[in-house]
Design an enzyme around this catalytic site. Structure first.
Site, short mmCIF file in Angstrom:
data_model
loop_
_atom_site.label_atom_id
_atom_site.label_comp_id
_atom_site.label_asym_id
_atom_site.label_seq_id
_atom_site.Cartn_x
_atom_site.Cartn_y
_atom_site.Cartn_z
N ILE A 1 -5.23 -0.45 -4.93
CA ILE A 1 -6.74 -0.42 -5.45
C ILE A 1 -7.62 0.75 -5.00
O ILE A 1 -8.52 1.33 -5.50
CB ILE A 1 -7.28 -1.67 -5.21
CG1 ILE A 1 -8.43 -2.03 -6.17
CG2 ILE A 1 -7.52 -2.18 -3.67
CD1 ILE A 1 -8.49 -2.09 -7.39
N SER B 1 -5.84 2.47 8.13
CA SER B 1 -4.63 1.66 7.46
C SER B 1 -3.31 2.07 8.06
O SER B 1 -3.20 3.04 8.89
CB SER B 1 -4.55 2.41 5.75
OG SER B 1 -3.48 1.88 4.92
N ARG B 2 -2.48 0.99 8.03
CA ARG B 2 -1.25 1.13 8.65
C ARG B 2 -0.40 2.43 8.10
O ARG B 2 0.34 2.83 8.78
CB ARG B 2 -0.39 -0.05 8.41
CG ARG B 2 -0.99 -1.31 9.60
CD ARG B 2 -0.18 -2.51 9.61
NE ARG B 2 -0.59 -2.96 8.14
CZ ARG B 2 0.04 -4.19 7.71
NH1 ARG B 2 0.65 -4.81 8.43
NH2 ARG B 2 -0.15 -4.59 6.49
N LYS C 1 -12.73 -8.02 -4.07
CA LYS C 1 -12.57 -9.28 -4.64
C LYS C 1 -10.98 -9.87 -4.34
O LYS C 1 -10.27 -8.83 -4.52
CB LYS C 1 -13.28 -9.50 -5.95
CG LYS C 1 -12.29 -8.73 -6.86
CD LYS C 1 -11.17 -9.41 -7.71
CE LYS C 1 -10.26 -8.74 -8.27
NZ LYS C 1 -8.94 -9.33 -8.79
N ASP D 1 -5.60 -13.75 -9.61
CA ASP D 1 -6.12 -12.56 -8.99
C ASP D 1 -6.95 -11.72 -10.22
O ASP D 1 -7.92 -11.35 -9.83
CB ASP D 1 -4.72 -11.85 -8.47
CG ASP D 1 -5.33 -10.52 -7.82
OD1 ASP D 1 -5.81 -10.54 -6.58
OD2 ASP D 1 -5.33 -9.52 -8.59
#
Lengths: 301, 301
Positions: free
Chosen positions: A11, A33-34, A87, A165
């Site tokens: 996303i 971020s990993r 969201k 979702d």
């Protein structure tokens, strides 16, 4: 204003990064971020390290799935940063209440975004319905989970919401455009026998509104909503990117959901205010509580 | 003040009627129920007929299960009556928000009762915890569904909450006594293979608090809660009717939950105010959304 993006997955790449790159308000100054990162942008694998190294970046947008997101958002608010959430804003209602309380105490912005509310047709539908009495309605939110969440097992795990979702996008529009609040009276949840969350759902709301969410449809998605009144209906097509009133197409502004979210976030930060609306999430929690579960065929990618 | 009681079943006979008969504030002036009635009290089988016949009775207490209760409560508020609701206050969060809005518009009292909060030890525990830091806690809410809900199939139907029907009592106490709000981080729900709602649940909350709810224990119930702090723990025993601090029993007032609810309702009506707290229900909705479901042995009465 400088902004950091946390959680560089699908996303973020599809929506957040292009929206930030096109924005006049924002400069994407860091990623956290990993795994994923963005070429030419400073990268951190750990939020704590970022918070220490870059006190000049006061705003963080979080894009990871809801379950891991809460602890990160809390850490950011505690460090005095403004926070924007993809969201749904959390895995539980109570944790979002907690974040809102914390943001209030610290005088920081918390923005629980609902990108579908920014679809071009939504404000048109809302304005038209404002002076009318709703007599019924129908939502069809049907897509192929293999296309939209390829291999993302978390959507079928507890907290991942399953077909809610995408369905919560429909509910975020519904709760935005109706002049009076709706609530659920009955729900059926179809749960694959090898999974935890529903792959399909039928929902019955007050005001004569019903919805069908389904994740098992190959081919192009259907994201349609029609709300009826005594003076004809308003129809939102393709997630609200097109709108028809009484069968006639209506002209709208450009369809730019994520750019509109970031524009709104800029306003909220400038004015030092919050935007926390949990109505779509309440409807999902209610569906999970009230829904009758039916076991359906196992799902594999 | 005159009051009518709607839904004359087990909880009405066990608790509401004795509390009203002993009350100095209230006169039980009518009952409304499809089946049960009370000798010597005017009886109606239909709420609409009652509302028309007895405009002098301004307060109605609703004791039926949550699913059928909403429509009745709304009808009563629309007819300008004050409303008191058994716990849980609804089958969905959104419908209780709707009732609260309506009561506000009409200037009527809505009281979402949580009888366990009126247990004698609860205010003692709350006062003691107010100045302390919680370091952990443990809730055991274990009873025999066959004793407490004999043959009541609705508890295993969607909206009936399953083991959260007693468990929400524990959560109503927890959310009352803690100085800071808790929320759920993990849950396991054990659902009988022939039923819709959990017969047992394990819950993990923030602040190091965990809970076990179980409906499969024959013999006397266990309704205990222990909250730990650096200065020892407070223990609520038998649903809060007894309290111990750092291992020592503490004297409390008399244990009279339902009389205390009706006393509170009298105050609310006299002052024209509402008392709507959904925190326990939010935690249950969150458990239903976030909980991992495990199928367990079929349940028969």
């Amino acid at each position: 204003m400088k902004i950091a993006l946390s959680g560089i997955g699908k996303i973020a790449r599809d929506q957040h990064i292009p929206a930030l790159e096109a924005s006049e308000d924002w400069e994407l100054a860091a990623t956290i971020s990993r795994s994923g990162q963005v070429e030419g942008v400073e990268h951190f694998t750990d939020l704590g390290a970022f918070l220490e190294a870059r006190p000049d970046i006061e705003v963080i947008s979080f894009c990871q799935p809801p379950v891991p997101r809460y602890a990160l958002a809390r850490q950011a608010l505690e460090a005095g940063r403004h926070v924007m959430l993809e969201k749904p804003p959390g895995a539980t209602l109570a944790e979002v209440h907690d974040l809102a309380r914390l943001a209030g105490e610290r005088g920081r912005t918390l923005y629980t975004t609902w990108h579908s509310r920014m679809a071009a047709g939504v404000s048109v539908a809302k304005d038209w319905l404002a002076t009318r009495e709703v007599t019924g309605g129908r939502i069809d939110w049907i897509e192929d989970v293999k296309q939209w969440h390829p291999g993302q097992d978390w959507v079928f795990e507890p907290g991942g919401l399953g077909v809610f979702d995408p369905g919560i996008n429909a509910l975020s529009i519904l709760t935005e455009i109706l002049p009076r609040p709706v609530f659920l009276t009955e729900a059926t949840l179809e749960v694959p026998e090898n999974r935890q969350t529903p792959i399909a759902a039928q929902l019955q709301f007050t005001q004569g509104i019903e919805a069908r969410f389904d994740w098992r449809e190959a081919g192009p998605p259907t994201w349609n909503m029609e709300i009826e009144t005594a003076e004809g209906s308003v129809k939102l097509i393709r997630g609200g990117s097109r709108v028809e009133i009484a069968g006639e197409a209506v002209e709208t502004g450009p369809h730019a959901e994520y750019p509109a979210l970031y524009e709104r976030m800029a306003e909220l930060v400038l004015h030092g205010t919050q935007d926390v609306d949990l109505a779509p999430m309440v409807l999902v929690a209610d569906a999970m509580s009230l829904g009758r579960r039916e076991s359906v065929a196992a799902f594999e990618w």
